[in-house]
Design a protein around this motif. Structure first.
Motif, PDB file in Angstrom:
ATOM      1  N   ARG A  75       0.816  -1.176  -0.026  1.00 13.99           N
ATOM      2  CA  ARG A  75       0.235  -0.023   0.175  1.00 13.99           C
ATOM      3  C   ARG A  75       0.978   1.378   0.014  1.00 13.99           C
ATOM      4  O   ARG A  75       0.641   2.126  -0.787  1.00 13.99           O
ATOM      5  CB  ARG A  75      -0.763  -0.131   1.252  1.00 13.99           C
ATOM      6  N   LEU A  76       1.806   1.166   0.760  1.00 18.69           N
ATOM      7  CA  LEU A  76       2.909   2.310   0.789  1.00 18.69           C
ATOM      8  C   LEU A  76       3.381   2.623  -0.715  1.00 18.69           C
ATOM      9  O   LEU A  76       3.577   3.643  -1.123  1.00 18.69           O
ATOM     10  CB  LEU A  76       3.876   2.397   1.834  1.00 18.69           C
ATOM     11  N   TRP A  77       3.955   1.612  -1.398  1.00 19.53           N
ATOM     12  CA  TRP A  77       4.451   1.813  -2.660  1.00 19.53           C
ATOM     13  C   TRP A  77       3.490   2.155  -3.551  1.00 19.53           C
ATOM     14  O   TRP A  77       3.761   3.086  -4.514  1.00 19.53           O
ATOM     15  CB  TRP A  77       5.224   0.389  -3.090  1.00 19.53           C
ATOM     16  N   CYS A  78       2.162   1.840  -3.408  1.00 21.65           N
ATOM     17  CA  CYS A  78       1.173   2.074  -4.595  1.00 21.65           C
ATOM     18  C   CYS A  78       0.867   3.286  -4.415  1.00 21.65           C
ATOM     19  O   CYS A  78       0.461   4.111  -5.358  1.00 21.65           O
ATOM     20  CB  CYS A  78      -0.163   1.149  -4.345  1.00 21.65           C
ATOM     21  N   ASN A  79       1.157   4.110  -3.244  1.00 18.16           N
ATOM     22  CA  ASN A  79       0.552   5.363  -2.760  1.00 18.16           C
ATOM     23  C   ASN A  79       1.945   6.475  -3.013  1.00 18.16           C
ATOM     24  O   ASN A  79       1.651   7.568  -2.519  1.00 18.16           O
ATOM     25  CB  ASN A  79      -0.111   5.459  -1.827  1.00 18.16           C
ATOM     26  N   ALA A  80       3.170   5.916  -3.097  1.00 18.82           N
ATOM     27  CA  ALA A  80       4.247   6.838  -2.797  1.00 18.82           C
ATOM     28  C   ALA A  80       4.731   7.501  -3.957  1.00 18.82           C
ATOM     29  O   ALA A  80       5.042   8.806  -3.618  1.00 18.82           O
ATOM     30  CB  ALA A  80       5.529   5.822  -2.613  1.00 18.82           C
ATOM     31  N   PHE A  81       4.520   7.335  -5.256  1.00 16.43           N
ATOM     32  CA  PHE A  81       5.063   8.356  -6.006  1.00 16.43           C
ATOM     33  C   PHE A  81       3.943   9.188  -6.754  1.00 16.43           C
ATOM     34  O   PHE A  81       2.818   8.862  -6.715  1.00 16.43           O
ATOM     35  CB  PHE A  81       5.474   7.441  -7.367  1.00 16.43           C
TER      36      PHE A  81
END
Length: 168
Positions: A97-103
């Motif tokens: 979830r962090l990766w999906c919303n990071a960029f």
């Protein structure tokens, strides 16, 4: 009294009547374990910790300490805490979830980047994920590709592992 104690005294005096929450990040640097006295520096550091113990006990407001080196804190502080909250490293689903919303939306993600696979393969805390994100975003914006490739992402992750002292 040294400069640190003077500055802390001013802080505590000012905060006492303002309903402030005192937050100390990297608390292990200021609230470190007392040691055997071998020289003047040790004596001074121990006095500083003793002073902080006294001030925290007298303070009527909320004091929050944050550290990723809890073992470096003087145990006398732990006895005075009402709560100790441990934030474990995110599990794969949380990392996903962090990766999906990071960029940011300005960065195009290459189709061969599988966030589930990245999250499962690379165990990073949230701050580490954000460090990788910031590094990659700056890199793709600087070279004006605006596209994040898997090779660049994995190189940034390995760079973060090295920074964290993890064996690659």
């Amino acid at each position: 009294m040294g400069d640190t104690e003077k500055n802390l005294a001013l802080l505590f005096e000012k905060a006492e009547f303002k309903d402030w929450i005192l937050f100390f990040d990297k608390a292990d640097a200021l609230f470190g374990k007392r040691t055997d006295v071998r020289d003047a520096h040790d004596r001074y550091a121990n006095q500083e910790v003793s002073y902080l113990l006294q001030r925290i006990e007298q303070y009527h407001g909320l004091v929050i300490l944050a550290t990723n080196q809890r073992s470096h804190l003087d145990p006398a502080f732990a006895r005075r805490f009402q709560s100790i909250i441990h934030f474990p490293i995110p599990r794969p689903e949380e990392r996903y979830r962090l990766w999906c919303n990071a960029f940011p939306s300005q960065v195009e993600i290459a189709p061969d980047i599988d966030w589930r696979q990245i999250a499962a393969r690379y165990e990073l805390p949230g701050a580490g994920i954000m460090n990788v994100t910031h590094y990659c975003a700056l890199e793709v914006l600087a070279d004006q590709t605006r596209r994040l490739e898997l090779k660049r992402l994995e190189a940034a992750i390995l760079r973060e592992y090295v920074k964290e002292g993890k064996v690659v």
